[in-house]
Design a protein around this motif. Structure first.
Motif, PDB file in Angstrom:
ATOM      1  N   ASP A  49     -20.954  95.377 -41.754  1.00 24.44           N
ATOM      2  CA  ASP A  49     -19.730  95.438 -40.962  1.00 24.44           C
ATOM      3  C   ASP A  49     -18.561  95.867 -41.840  1.00 24.44           C
ATOM      4  OD1 ASP A  49     -17.678  95.093 -39.204  1.00 24.44           O
ATOM      5  OD2 ASP A  49     -18.275  93.099 -38.551  1.00 24.44           O
ATOM      6  N   GLU A  51     -15.470  96.084 -40.938  1.00 27.09           N
ATOM      7  CA  GLU A  51     -14.198  95.549 -40.468  1.00 27.09           C
ATOM      8  C   GLU A  51     -13.510  94.679 -41.513  1.00 27.09           C
ATOM      9  OE1 GLU A  51     -12.611  92.605 -36.909  1.00 27.09           O
ATOM     10  OE2 GLU A  51     -14.521  93.649 -36.699  1.00 27.09           O
ATOM     11  N   GLU A 483     -19.687 101.235 -34.746  1.00 30.91           N
ATOM     12  CA  GLU A 483     -18.959 101.161 -36.014  1.00 30.91           C
ATOM     13  C   GLU A 483     -18.454 102.548 -36.419  1.00 30.91           C
ATOM     14  OE1 GLU A 483     -18.378  98.449 -38.573  1.00 30.91           O
ATOM     15  OE2 GLU A 483     -18.257  97.663 -36.547  1.00 30.91           O
ATOM     16  N   LYS A 493      -6.474  96.590 -31.975  1.00 30.91           N
ATOM     17  CA  LYS A 493      -7.159  95.563 -32.767  1.00 30.91           C
ATOM     18  C   LYS A 493      -8.006  94.643 -31.905  1.00 30.91           C
ATOM     19  CE  LYS A 493      -4.111  95.342 -36.783  1.00 30.91           C
ATOM     20  NZ  LYS A 493      -3.241  94.478 -37.610  1.00 30.91           N
ATOM     21  N   ARG A 496     -11.735  95.460 -31.737  1.00 27.61           N
ATOM     22  CA  ARG A 496     -12.566  94.997 -32.851  1.00 27.61           C
ATOM     23  C   ARG A 496     -12.894  93.513 -32.699  1.00 27.61           C
ATOM     24  NH1 ARG A 496     -12.804  98.628 -37.010  1.00 27.61           N
ATOM     25  NH2 ARG A 496     -11.339 100.381 -36.941  1.00 27.61           N
TER      26      ARG A 496
END
Length: 669
Positions: A49, A51, A483, A493, A496
């Motif tokens: 990930d 993020e 992704e 945001k 996500r």
């Protein structure tokens, strides 16, 4: 050999693996440093990930002279208040333990010299961040980290601290550290200033040069070697697949050379250990007391440590170990490290250590299981050693040849030495578990939970021997595609934050409800509908955009039209069911699978609510081809006074002899 070319080689490899070739050198270097140093503190934090790496990389305009910030709670880097609250709640539920907090800051410069002005800007920015009032302008990334700090410093959480939070700074350049007095003076003054705030303990500023950065990076990759002194080496019996093995006595001060570097414990050494450090518990307290009061007894009271490595070489009493991994002895290692930090003398603490040289993964799995059986370890910790996961790894390798390449990294660091495999091509157990629960089990409100909890809660619904492997591949492929979509497109945001919900909606919009996993042919047929879309980038991105817009519209409807709370929707099942209903209402679900026969969850409108002669409610819900009956005895949680005309999500109860088909209402929308 100059160190800089080596670092540049590591840097280049990192950019390729993380698809950062098109980013300017300075920004890419900041991410490289953040990845390296934060991984030292939490191994595997950035696996799969992307993020989290974006979240901790705060460099840019109004960054207060800071390029990276990580907030650690109980050794876990957190991204949200919810993350913090989850850790606190699990802590209280399981062991009533207090929490440890650390704030880590990084400034990194892709140039060969340290700069006094830049260092001053850095420490001034950190000082402002840690203070109660703030004078520096902050970008959104820094503000997000500040919210986490303020949450942890609130009265409700500060009373749960084990000790005051630690503050750790790193100033990184590509040059050589020569200990200039002016920079050392800035460090000394900064530490003094932080101490005067009376909030933080153990403030420290580390200057990292190119040589140290190389050591850090090699340490997190476990591509280092170390030589330690031993006593009483005894070879073990020959075993097929094991190149060499021995049993030895190692004293604490020598073992410290292996388990730590520059005052930081090498967390990456414990990738294959089934449990992380458990902190202060009765067993670990006993280990600590033995070190303190009876160090000579340590070897007879402790099970010792097992080290698996690629190779070890013996020269008299010296052993050189290459690419080591501690598969048993995490608690012992951490207690020794902590004891040394507290000033206890560990020089004369003897530990029994087994060294096993093998590159055979199956043997490593057997060692992990065998050496941990004597401890109280959850079976979930051995999940990836099961045959299902080995077969799944092979399935991924074979099936992805017709699609984008995806690797199932069932064991930590399994592909780290293969430079052709990118980070964006790998999926691990944590992500696969969380997103399978979210995407295929329609439980995205549970997907944020730790994989060990999910494996326990869904133990009969995930990774079953009779399961088709295809849904797991589709889960990984969907995740990786999304992704990539997020990397290439600007999204709010909130998208996500709700990734499991978005991807559940994506699957639902294409295939409808998932058939029973007992019906492998239908499950495969359903999964291939998703694969057909994922194989076409244009179609995939089109539906991603449509789902994102539908999600935004849905959350607006949920909050404004239906009057639901704007908070705490991520982990609410009712919100998940609402999203499914919105997808079903807005998309023409594929008719290739008869969902009415393969799944018993529906939506409809309550047509009436009637009281029978016994004072019980009953009525009918709209359903094709015939409306379905419901009774209050099956729906005791429902308020029947106001349910008429409401849209509900319901399931059909199992057939009961002599009874008509009946509904159980799961949720009122």
């Amino acid at each position: 050999m100059q160190v800089e070319p080596i670092i540049n080689a590591r840097f280049k490899q990192f950019r390729i693996k993380n698809e950062l070739e098109n980013i300017v050198d300075g920004i890419a270097f900041e991410k490289f440093v953040n990845y390296t140093i934060f991984t030292l503190h939490q191994p595997e934090a950035f696996n799969v990930d992307s993020e989290l790496l974006e979240f901790v990389s705060v460099g840019g305009s109004s960054d207060m002279g800071i390029d990276g910030i990580a907030v650690k709670v109980n050794d876990i880097i957190v991204k949200s208040k919810e993350d913090i609250d989850d850790i606190v709640n699990v802590n209280n539920k399981n062991s009533k333990k207090r929490i440890s907090v650390e704030f880590i800051f990084i400034q990194s410069k892709y140039k060969p010299n340290y700069d006094k002005g830049e260092l001053n800007n850095f420490v001034d920015g950190v000082r402002d961040f840690l203070s109660e009032t703030h004078n520096f302008p902050m970008n959104e990334e820094v503000k997000a980290q500040l919210k986490l700090k303020e949450h942890l410093l609130s009265d409700n959480l500060s009373i749960m601290w084990d000790t005051n939070p630690k503050v750790t700074l790193y100033y990184v350049t590509m040059g050589r550290w020569q200990e200039p007095e002016d920079l050392l003076g800035i460090r000394k003054q900064f530490i003094k200033d932080i101490q005067t705030l009376n909030i933080y303990d153990n403030a420290n500023l580390t200057f990292v040069d190119s040589a140290t950065l190389k050591e850090y990076y090699d340490s997190i990759q476990n591509t280092f070697n170390v030589t330690i002194d031993t006593r009483h080496i005894m070879p073990l019996t020959d075993v097929n697949g094991v190149e060499n093995s021995c049993l030895s006595v190692v004293y604490g001060s020598e073992l410290l050379k292996l388990i730590s570097y520059e005052g930081i414990i090498r967390k990456s050494l414990f990738y294959d250990n089934v449990r992380d450090f458990q902190g202060s518990n009765p067993v670990n307290a006993e280990i600590h007391n033995t070190i303190k009061n009876s160090p000579e007894k340590f070897i007879i009271l402790n099970n010792g440590i097992t080290i698996v490595c690629d190779e070890f070489k013996q020269n008299n009493t010296k052993i050189s170990i290459f690419n080591p991994q501690i598969v048993n002895g995490c608690q012992t290692s951490h207690i020794l490290f902590e004891a040394d930090k507290l000033g206890l003398d560990i020089t004369n603490v003897p530990i029994s250590v087994r060294f096993i040289s093998t590159t055979d993964e199956e043997i490593v799995n057997e060692i992990v299981r065998g050496t941990n059986r004597q401890n109280i370890v959850l079976e979930e910790a051995f999940e990836t050693t099961k045959k299902f996961h080995k077969d799944l790894e092979e399935f991924f390798a074979a099936y992805s040849q017709d699609y984008d390449t995806i690797y199932y990294e069932r064991r930590s660091r399994q592909f780290q030495n293969n430079p052709t495999i990118k980070q964006t091509e790998k999926i691990n157990l944590r992500v696969l578990t969380q997103y399978f629960v979210g995407i295929y089990l329609n439980k995205p409100h549970n997907a944020h939970r730790h994989e060990s909890i999910l494996l326990k809660d869904f133990n009969d619904k995930i990774f079953q021997d009779f399961h088709s492997k295809l849904p797991y591949f589709v889960t990984a492929y969907t995740f990786i595609k999304f992704e990539k979509f997020l990397r290439e497109n600007k999204v709010d945001k909130i998208i996500r934050t709700y990734k499991p919900h978005i991807l559940m909606m994506f699957r639902q919009s294409i295939g409808g409800y998932v058939p029973s996993f007992n019906k492998e042919n239908l499950v495969d047929k359903h999964s291939k509908l998703i694969l057909d879309v994922l194989a076409d980038n244009v179609k995939t991105n089109k539906i991603f955009n449509e789902i994102i817009q539908l999600f935004k519209d849905s959350i607006n409807k949920w909050e404004n039209e239906l009057g639901n709370s704007k908070r705490a929707t991520k982990d609410v099942e009712k919100f998940t069911l609402f999203l499914i209903d919105e997808v079903n209402s807005n998309f023409k679900i594929s008719e290739n699978i008869d969902t009415k026969k393969t799944n018993n969850i529906y939506t409809g409108t309550v047509l009436n609510s009637i009281i029978d002669k016994f004072g019980k409610y009953y009525g009918f819900i709209s359903k094709e081809p015939e409306n379905i009956f419901f009774h209050s005895k099956d729906n005791e949680h429902i308020d029947f006074n106001s349910i008429k005309g409401k849209r509900v999500i319901f399931e059909i109860l199992p057939e009961r002899k002599g009874k008509t088909e009946q509904a159980k209402i799961k949720s009122v929308i």
